[in-house]
Motif scaffolding. Sequence first.
Motif, PDB file in Angstrom:
ATOM      1  N   SER A   1       1.051  -1.121  -0.026  1.00 56.52           N
ATOM      2  CA  SER A   1      -0.058  -0.098   0.043  1.00 56.52           C
ATOM      3  C   SER A   1       0.608   1.277   0.122  1.00 56.52           C
ATOM      4  O   SER A   1       2.167   1.155   0.339  1.00 56.52           O
ATOM      5  CB  SER A   1      -0.820  -0.100   1.152  1.00 56.52           C
ATOM      6  OG  SER A   1      -0.089   0.056   2.511  1.00 56.52           O
ATOM      7  N   GLN A   2       0.225   2.339  -0.313  1.00 56.81           N
ATOM      8  CA  GLN A   2       1.014   3.485  -0.430  1.00 56.81           C
ATOM      9  C   GLN A   2       1.682   3.900   1.218  1.00 56.81           C
ATOM     10  O   GLN A   2       2.731   4.345   1.247  1.00 56.81           O
ATOM     11  CB  GLN A   2       0.167   4.833  -0.825  1.00 56.81           C
ATOM     12  CG  GLN A   2      -0.112   4.898  -2.198  1.00 56.81           C
ATOM     13  CD  GLN A   2      -0.981   6.085  -2.518  1.00 56.81           C
ATOM     14  OE1 GLN A   2      -1.391   6.745  -1.634  1.00 56.81           O
ATOM     15  NE2 GLN A   2      -0.700   6.540  -3.884  1.00 56.81           N
TER      16      GLN A   2
ATOM     17  N   ILE B   1       3.953   9.913  -1.524  1.00 61.16           N
ATOM     18  CA  ILE B   1       3.981   8.650  -2.429  1.00 61.16           C
ATOM     19  C   ILE B   1       2.913   9.017  -3.513  1.00 61.16           C
ATOM     20  O   ILE B   1       3.130   8.771  -4.685  1.00 61.16           O
ATOM     21  CB  ILE B   1       3.817   7.435  -1.799  1.00 61.16           C
ATOM     22  CG1 ILE B   1       4.582   7.246  -0.710  1.00 61.16           C
ATOM     23  CG2 ILE B   1       3.372   6.251  -2.575  1.00 61.16           C
ATOM     24  CD1 ILE B   1       6.268   6.767  -1.292  1.00 61.16           C
ATOM     25  N   GLY B   2       1.586   9.396  -3.079  1.00 63.35           N
ATOM     26  CA  GLY B   2       0.866   9.898  -4.067  1.00 63.35           C
ATOM     27  C   GLY B   2       1.041  10.844  -5.052  1.00 63.35           C
ATOM     28  O   GLY B   2       0.726  10.717  -6.246  1.00 63.35           O
ATOM     29  N   ALA B   3       1.867  12.062  -4.649  1.00 59.23           N
ATOM     30  CA  ALA B   3       2.104  12.825  -5.527  1.00 59.23           C
ATOM     31  C   ALA B   3       3.213  12.517  -6.607  1.00 59.23           C
ATOM     32  O   ALA B   3       3.046  12.969  -8.048  1.00 59.23           O
ATOM     33  CB  ALA B   3       2.593  14.099  -4.859  1.00 59.23           C
ATOM     34  N   ILE B   4       4.179  11.603  -6.069  1.00 58.98           N
ATOM     35  CA  ILE B   4       5.179  11.102  -6.865  1.00 58.98           C
ATOM     36  C   ILE B   4       4.463  10.003  -8.178  1.00 58.98           C
ATOM     37  O   ILE B   4       4.647  10.184  -9.366  1.00 58.98           O
ATOM     38  CB  ILE B   4       6.208  10.305  -6.248  1.00 58.98           C
ATOM     39  CG1 ILE B   4       7.102  11.313  -5.197  1.00 58.98           C
ATOM     40  CG2 ILE B   4       7.086   9.484  -7.397  1.00 58.98           C
ATOM     41  CD1 ILE B   4       7.949  10.537  -4.448  1.00 58.98           C
TER      42      ILE B   4
ATOM     43  N   PHE C   1       5.230  15.198  -8.680  1.00 57.77           N
ATOM     44  CA  PHE C   1       6.333  15.581  -7.728  1.00 57.77           C
ATOM     45  C   PHE C   1       7.436  14.688  -8.225  1.00 57.77           C
ATOM     46  O   PHE C   1       7.407  13.829  -8.100  1.00 57.77           O
ATOM     47  CB  PHE C   1       6.275  15.295  -6.144  1.00 57.77           C
ATOM     48  CG  PHE C   1       7.301  15.355  -5.332  1.00 57.77           C
ATOM     49  CD1 PHE C   1       7.967  16.508  -5.221  1.00 57.77           C
ATOM     50  CD2 PHE C   1       7.695  14.413  -4.511  1.00 57.77           C
ATOM     51  CE1 PHE C   1       9.118  16.513  -4.143  1.00 57.77           C
ATOM     52  CE2 PHE C   1       8.705  14.361  -3.767  1.00 57.77           C
ATOM     53  CZ  PHE C   1       9.340  15.294  -3.497  1.00 57.77           C
ATOM     54  N   ALA C   2       8.846  15.266  -8.445  1.00 55.24           N
ATOM     55  CA  ALA C   2       9.862  14.398  -8.618  1.00 55.24           C
ATOM     56  C   ALA C   2      10.800  14.403  -7.406  1.00 55.24           C
ATOM     57  O   ALA C   2      11.179  15.229  -6.761  1.00 55.24           O
ATOM     58  CB  ALA C   2      10.600  15.184  -9.694  1.00 55.24           C
ATOM     59  N   PRO C   3      11.067  13.150  -6.907  1.00 53.85           N
ATOM     60  CA  PRO C   3      11.826  12.939  -5.790  1.00 53.85           C
ATOM     61  C   PRO C   3      13.101  13.195  -5.688  1.00 53.85           C
ATOM     62  O   PRO C   3      13.772  13.353  -7.039  1.00 53.85           O
ATOM     63  CB  PRO C   3      11.406  11.538  -5.418  1.00 53.85           C
ATOM     64  CG  PRO C   3      11.375  10.749  -6.852  1.00 53.85           C
ATOM     65  CD  PRO C   3      10.683  11.835  -7.616  1.00 53.85           C
ATOM     66  N   SER C   4      13.787  13.662  -4.556  1.00 55.13           N
ATOM     67  CA  SER C   4      15.222  13.911  -4.520  1.00 55.13           C
ATOM     68  C   SER C   4      15.991  12.596  -4.849  1.00 55.13           C
ATOM     69  O   SER C   4      15.404  11.462  -4.793  1.00 55.13           O
ATOM     70  CB  SER C   4      15.582  14.541  -3.267  1.00 55.13           C
ATOM     71  OG  SER C   4      15.348  13.591  -2.205  1.00 55.13           O
ATOM     72  N   VAL C   5      17.146  12.578  -5.125  1.00 61.68           N
ATOM     73  CA  VAL C   5      18.057  11.425  -5.305  1.00 61.68           C
ATOM     74  C   VAL C   5      17.889  10.776  -3.981  1.00 61.68           C
ATOM     75  O   VAL C   5      17.843   9.256  -4.166  1.00 61.68           O
ATOM     76  CB  VAL C   5      19.698  11.777  -5.432  1.00 61.68           C
ATOM     77  CG1 VAL C   5      20.501  10.559  -5.389  1.00 61.68           C
ATOM     78  CG2 VAL C   5      19.780  12.363  -6.863  1.00 61.68           C
TER      79      VAL C   5
END
Length: 395
Positions: free
Chosen positions: A21-22, A36-39, A44-48
């Motif tokens: 699950s999220q 998680i939902g935004a990615i 949203f682009a996550p950081s490294v």
Amino acid sequence: MSRELPVYNRLKQTRLRLGISQKELADAAGVTRQAIGAIEAGQFAPSVHVALRLAGALGCRVEDLFWLEPPGPRLAAHLPLETEASPGTRVVVARVGDRWMAYPLSGDDAFRWETIPADGTVLAGGEPAGAPAVGDRLAPAGRSVVVEAFDAPAALERTVVISGCTPALSLWARAAERWQPSLRVHWTFANSEQALLALGRGEVHAAGTHLYDPASGDFNLPHVRRLLPGADVVLVNLGVWEEGLLVPPGNPLGLKGAADLAREDVTLVNREEGAGSRIVLELALEEAGLPRQAVRGFDTVVHSHMAVARCVASGQADAGVSTAAVASLYGLGFVPLREVRYDLALRRETLGSAPVMQLLETLQHPKVRLQLAHLAGYDTKRTGDIVGETGDAPG
């Protein structure tokens, strides 16, 4: 200043395939569920740092989850009459006249049924060494023949021959040829044991195998050692799949596992000796405490995954063992029995062959991996990895 490329991801597909699950993923990666939902929604682009933690939580590499290459262009296409397609259906696309056509790759149409172009014709042969050649005599298996080639030897040397039973081999072959135009791949159909024996006879470059060994709990390597004693063989993973019971759509008989195969209202279709699917079935029956004779249709044998699917789809059988991918392609129901590792067995000396190396390198190509990953039930996290070797070469 150049415009920054958007980051694309398959986070949701990977998470759902693993049954996470999220919230569970968020907790494991140390981020919020909203993140998680935004990615997953591409907002949203996550950081490294976050990308590495997500990959670690899902047991894969960052590049398996995120990439910069945009999706392909969108085309307005027509389906042929008497075909249908739901979201996610794999298709072949071609422009016919003034419109694009999309041909669903489902059921029998997911596989190639065609006359294969020849590389030459046999002129003579079939005689023991030293005997005169007779041009109209059938050449027995294993005898040498004279061939008139239709192409230059340099081109023929670019051919890699793979033996195996999974339709994924054909998929991989065609995808590899797309991205390596000079490469030629020929797939010969054989079950896992037959493929390994062909490898042992030096008839193929690679043998596809998915043979489970209950004594060790390992896949393929114990069978390679048994069938090819003394050979120096390397196993390269193609993928991990689910094998189970193919049943009619909606599973009308309510089958839940191997124990239900002993019911009087159930008829099975089986695979031949030496097939990995038959081993999965026999082990499942043993674990259920069922003798083979208790299963109606146990001795009814067909010789491919596609043949099993056609028997179930046509109503000739109520169940048969194959893969989740085949079930999806034929629109059938699926009852999982076991996760199975499918490997490519190669003699170590062939790994230095330029065409073989080129073919294996395509397993790291993102678009080749995408083709394999889009087969239902196919896990590509270890695709291309060396997962075993006999190390039994003399000297």
